[in-house]
Design a protein around this motif. Sequence first.
Motif, PDB file in Angstrom:
ATOM      1  N   GLN A   1       0.816  -1.206   0.000  1.00 49.08           N
ATOM      2  CA  GLN A   1       0.000   0.000   0.000  1.00 49.08           C
ATOM      3  C   GLN A   1       0.859   1.270   0.000  1.00 49.08           C
ATOM      4  N   LEU A   2       1.954   1.250   0.748  1.00 49.11           N
ATOM      5  CA  LEU A   2       2.841   2.420   0.754  1.00 49.11           C
ATOM      6  C   LEU A   2       3.506   2.600  -0.599  1.00 49.11           C
ATOM      7  N   ARG A   3       3.889   1.491  -1.213  1.00 49.36           N
ATOM      8  CA  ARG A   3       4.491   1.586  -2.553  1.00 49.36           C
ATOM      9  C   ARG A   3       3.497   2.175  -3.558  1.00 49.36           C
ATOM     10  N   CYS A   4       2.243   1.753  -3.473  1.00 46.89           N
ATOM     11  CA  CYS A   4       1.216   2.301  -4.370  1.00 46.89           C
ATOM     12  C   CYS A   4       1.049   3.804  -4.164  1.00 46.89           C
ATOM     13  N   GLN A   5       1.100   4.257  -2.916  1.00 41.82           N
ATOM     14  CA  GLN A   5       0.933   5.685  -2.643  1.00 41.82           C
ATOM     15  C   GLN A   5       2.092   6.500  -3.211  1.00 41.82           C
ATOM     16  N   ILE A   6       3.300   5.989  -3.093  1.00 44.80           N
ATOM     17  CA  ILE A   6       4.447   6.710  -3.656  1.00 44.80           C
ATOM     18  C   ILE A   6       4.348   6.761  -5.168  1.00 44.80           C
ATOM     19  N   ARG A   7       3.968   5.660  -5.778  1.00 46.59           N
ATOM     20  CA  ARG A   7       3.883   5.614  -7.248  1.00 46.59           C
ATOM     21  C   ARG A   7       2.782   6.553  -7.766  1.00 46.59           C
ATOM     22  N   THR A   8       1.614   6.526  -7.134  1.00 55.45           N
ATOM     23  CA  THR A   8       0.540   7.401  -7.593  1.00 55.45           C
ATOM     24  C   THR A   8       0.884   8.864  -7.329  1.00 55.45           C
ATOM     25  N   GLY A   9       1.641   9.126  -6.259  1.00 54.31           N
ATOM     26  CA  GLY A   9       2.064  10.499  -5.983  1.00 54.31           C
ATOM     27  C   GLY A   9       2.993  11.044  -7.045  1.00 54.31           C
ATOM     28  N   GLN A  10       3.682  10.144  -7.774  1.00 53.84           N
ATOM     29  CA  GLN A  10       4.555  10.552  -8.868  1.00 53.84           C
ATOM     30  C   GLN A  10       3.898  10.398 -10.233  1.00 53.84           C
ATOM     31  N   GLY A  11       2.586  10.177 -10.232  1.00 53.73           N
ATOM     32  CA  GLY A  11       1.852  10.092 -11.488  1.00 53.73           C
ATOM     33  C   GLY A  11       2.002   8.770 -12.209  1.00 53.73           C
TER      34      GLY A  11
ATOM     35  N   THR B   1      10.735   0.124 -10.765  1.00 54.25           N
ATOM     36  CA  THR B   1      11.714   1.010 -11.392  1.00 54.25           C
ATOM     37  C   THR B   1      12.070   2.218 -10.538  1.00 54.25           C
ATOM     38  N   LEU B   2      11.392   2.383  -9.398  1.00 51.43           N
ATOM     39  CA  LEU B   2      11.764   3.422  -8.437  1.00 51.43           C
ATOM     40  C   LEU B   2      12.650   2.870  -7.321  1.00 51.43           C
ATOM     41  N   GLY B   3      12.873   1.556  -7.338  1.00 52.20           N
ATOM     42  CA  GLY B   3      13.644   0.926  -6.281  1.00 52.20           C
ATOM     43  C   GLY B   3      12.817   0.543  -5.076  1.00 52.20           C
ATOM     44  N   LEU B   4      11.493   0.593  -5.187  1.00 47.83           N
ATOM     45  CA  LEU B   4      10.603   0.256  -4.071  1.00 47.83           C
ATOM     46  C   LEU B   4      10.343  -1.249  -4.043  1.00 47.83           C
ATOM     47  N   PRO B   5      10.266  -1.849  -2.859  1.00 45.22           N
ATOM     48  CA  PRO B   5      10.173  -3.315  -2.764  1.00 45.22           C
ATOM     49  C   PRO B   5       8.836  -3.860  -3.243  1.00 45.22           C
TER      50      PRO B   5
ATOM     51  N   THR C   1       9.826   1.748   6.764  1.00 46.02           N
ATOM     52  CA  THR C   1      10.262   3.001   7.383  1.00 46.02           C
ATOM     53  C   THR C   1      10.751   3.985   6.344  1.00 46.02           C
ATOM     54  N   LEU C   2      11.503   3.510   5.384  1.00 43.67           N
ATOM     55  CA  LEU C   2      12.000   4.386   4.314  1.00 43.67           C
ATOM     56  C   LEU C   2      10.840   5.000   3.535  1.00 43.67           C
ATOM     57  N   MET C   3       9.813   4.197   3.231  1.00 44.97           N
ATOM     58  CA  MET C   3       8.698   4.704   2.432  1.00 44.97           C
ATOM     59  C   MET C   3       7.824   5.675   3.215  1.00 44.97           C
ATOM     60  N   THR C   4       7.583   5.402   4.506  1.00 43.19           N
ATOM     61  CA  THR C   4       6.776   6.341   5.282  1.00 43.19           C
ATOM     62  C   THR C   4       7.488   7.685   5.422  1.00 43.19           C
ATOM     63  N   ARG C   5       8.775   7.663   5.555  1.00 41.60           N
ATOM     64  CA  ARG C   5       9.514   8.919   5.659  1.00 41.60           C
ATOM     65  C   ARG C   5       9.531   9.661   4.336  1.00 41.60           C
ATOM     66  N   ARG C   6       9.579   8.928   3.256  1.00 40.67           N
ATOM     67  CA  ARG C   6       9.523   9.595   1.952  1.00 40.67           C
ATOM     68  C   ARG C   6       8.149  10.236   1.735  1.00 40.67           C
TER      69      ARG C   6
ATOM     70  N   HIS D   1       0.832  11.661   2.170  1.00 35.05           N
ATOM     71  CA  HIS D   1       0.238  11.797   0.844  1.00 35.05           C
ATOM     72  C   HIS D   1      -1.058  11.009   0.775  1.00 35.05           C
ATOM     73  N   THR D   2      -2.064  11.551   0.153  1.00 30.46           N
ATOM     74  CA  THR D   2      -3.327  10.845  -0.047  1.00 30.46           C
ATOM     75  C   THR D   2      -3.624  10.782  -1.529  1.00 30.46           C
ATOM     76  N   SER D   3      -4.315   9.739  -1.931  1.00 28.70           N
ATOM     77  CA  SER D   3      -4.671   9.586  -3.334  1.00 28.70           C
ATOM     78  C   SER D   3      -6.007   8.876  -3.416  1.00 28.70           C
ATOM     79  N   ARG D   4      -6.535   8.745  -4.595  1.00 30.86           N
ATOM     80  CA  ARG D   4      -7.844   8.137  -4.755  1.00 30.86           C
ATOM     81  C   ARG D   4      -7.811   6.617  -4.550  1.00 30.86           C
ATOM     82  N   TRP D   5      -6.600   6.048  -4.425  1.00 34.14           N
ATOM     83  CA  TRP D   5      -6.487   4.617  -4.153  1.00 34.14           C
ATOM     84  C   TRP D   5      -6.428   4.326  -2.653  1.00 34.14           C
ATOM     85  N   ASP D   6      -6.331   5.350  -1.839  1.00 34.16           N
ATOM     86  CA  ASP D   6      -6.214   5.130  -0.396  1.00 34.16           C
ATOM     87  C   ASP D   6      -7.492   4.503   0.154  1.00 34.16           C
TER      88      ASP D   6
END
Length: 288
Positions: A92-102, A147-151, A261-266, A274-279
């Motif tokens: 879920q955190l990986r999805c939020q980072i990816r959607t935050g970057q479009g 491709t962002l290096g996220l697990p 921890t790395l993703m929550t801090r990012r 960050h919030t998105s429509r997938w949350d």
Amino acid sequence: MPAPRRRRYPSDTTTAEWALIEPLLPIPACRLKTGGRPEKWPRREIVDAIRYVVDNGIKWRALPADYPPWQTVYYHFWRWNRAGVVGFIRDQLRCQIRTGQGRCPWPVTLIIDSQSVKGADTVSKATRGFDAAKKINGRKRHIAVDTLGLPVMITVTPADMTDRDAARELLWRLRVMQPQITQVWADSAYAGQLVNWSDDFLKMTLKTVSRPRGAKGFVVLPRRWKVERTLGWIMKSRRNVRDYERLPQHSEAHLTWALITLMTRRLTRGGKPHTSRWDKKPRPSACP
């Protein structure tokens, strides 16, 4: 319920980080129709304690006294990992980072690699091996990232298992759990029959990136450098510098918590999650 503890350690969650993690945890038993006892310790303190162990590399019994009892912390660590909660939080955190970057929330291209680490005397003989190429007696971590290096997925095997043999199971699990994946990048250790097997059996294209001819020392390779960077991120957490776990599944959980921890801090770098429509809609995680 005990009074909330003061957050004093660098690994403790911030308010913004906890706002990301709390809705992703299971609903407490006391809020289910089946019923259950209210939880004695706040979940935020449990998560803070787990992050403290991962970040500082201490024994469970050596948890500072202002955290909940180590038995309680370890029980939640074991239970959440066994129930798939840790993997769910990671995804879920990986999805939020990816959607935050479009980007699309679910990746279609991955990069895989492995890393051998020494095993402590607590690692059983049945779950360890000797990596002749790296001259390491311990375990090997196999990791797939986007491709962002996220697990995306992490597995741990004895160090004597070859990358190709471990990749068969890893790629199979990826096909079952992440059916949208179409392409995987790897180094030359994964070349050979594995490429044809992946294409014919899994309908997944496996491409390898080799070192330039005549290159000496460290060379940054296209695409592959992203998974190498992720392995570097993992090693910043002292619990992951060496493998201490009796069970490989617990090793995987420690690696995943470091990247959580790395993703929550990012996500909270600006101070707000960050919030998105997938949350998902937040769910209460504490009993009244």
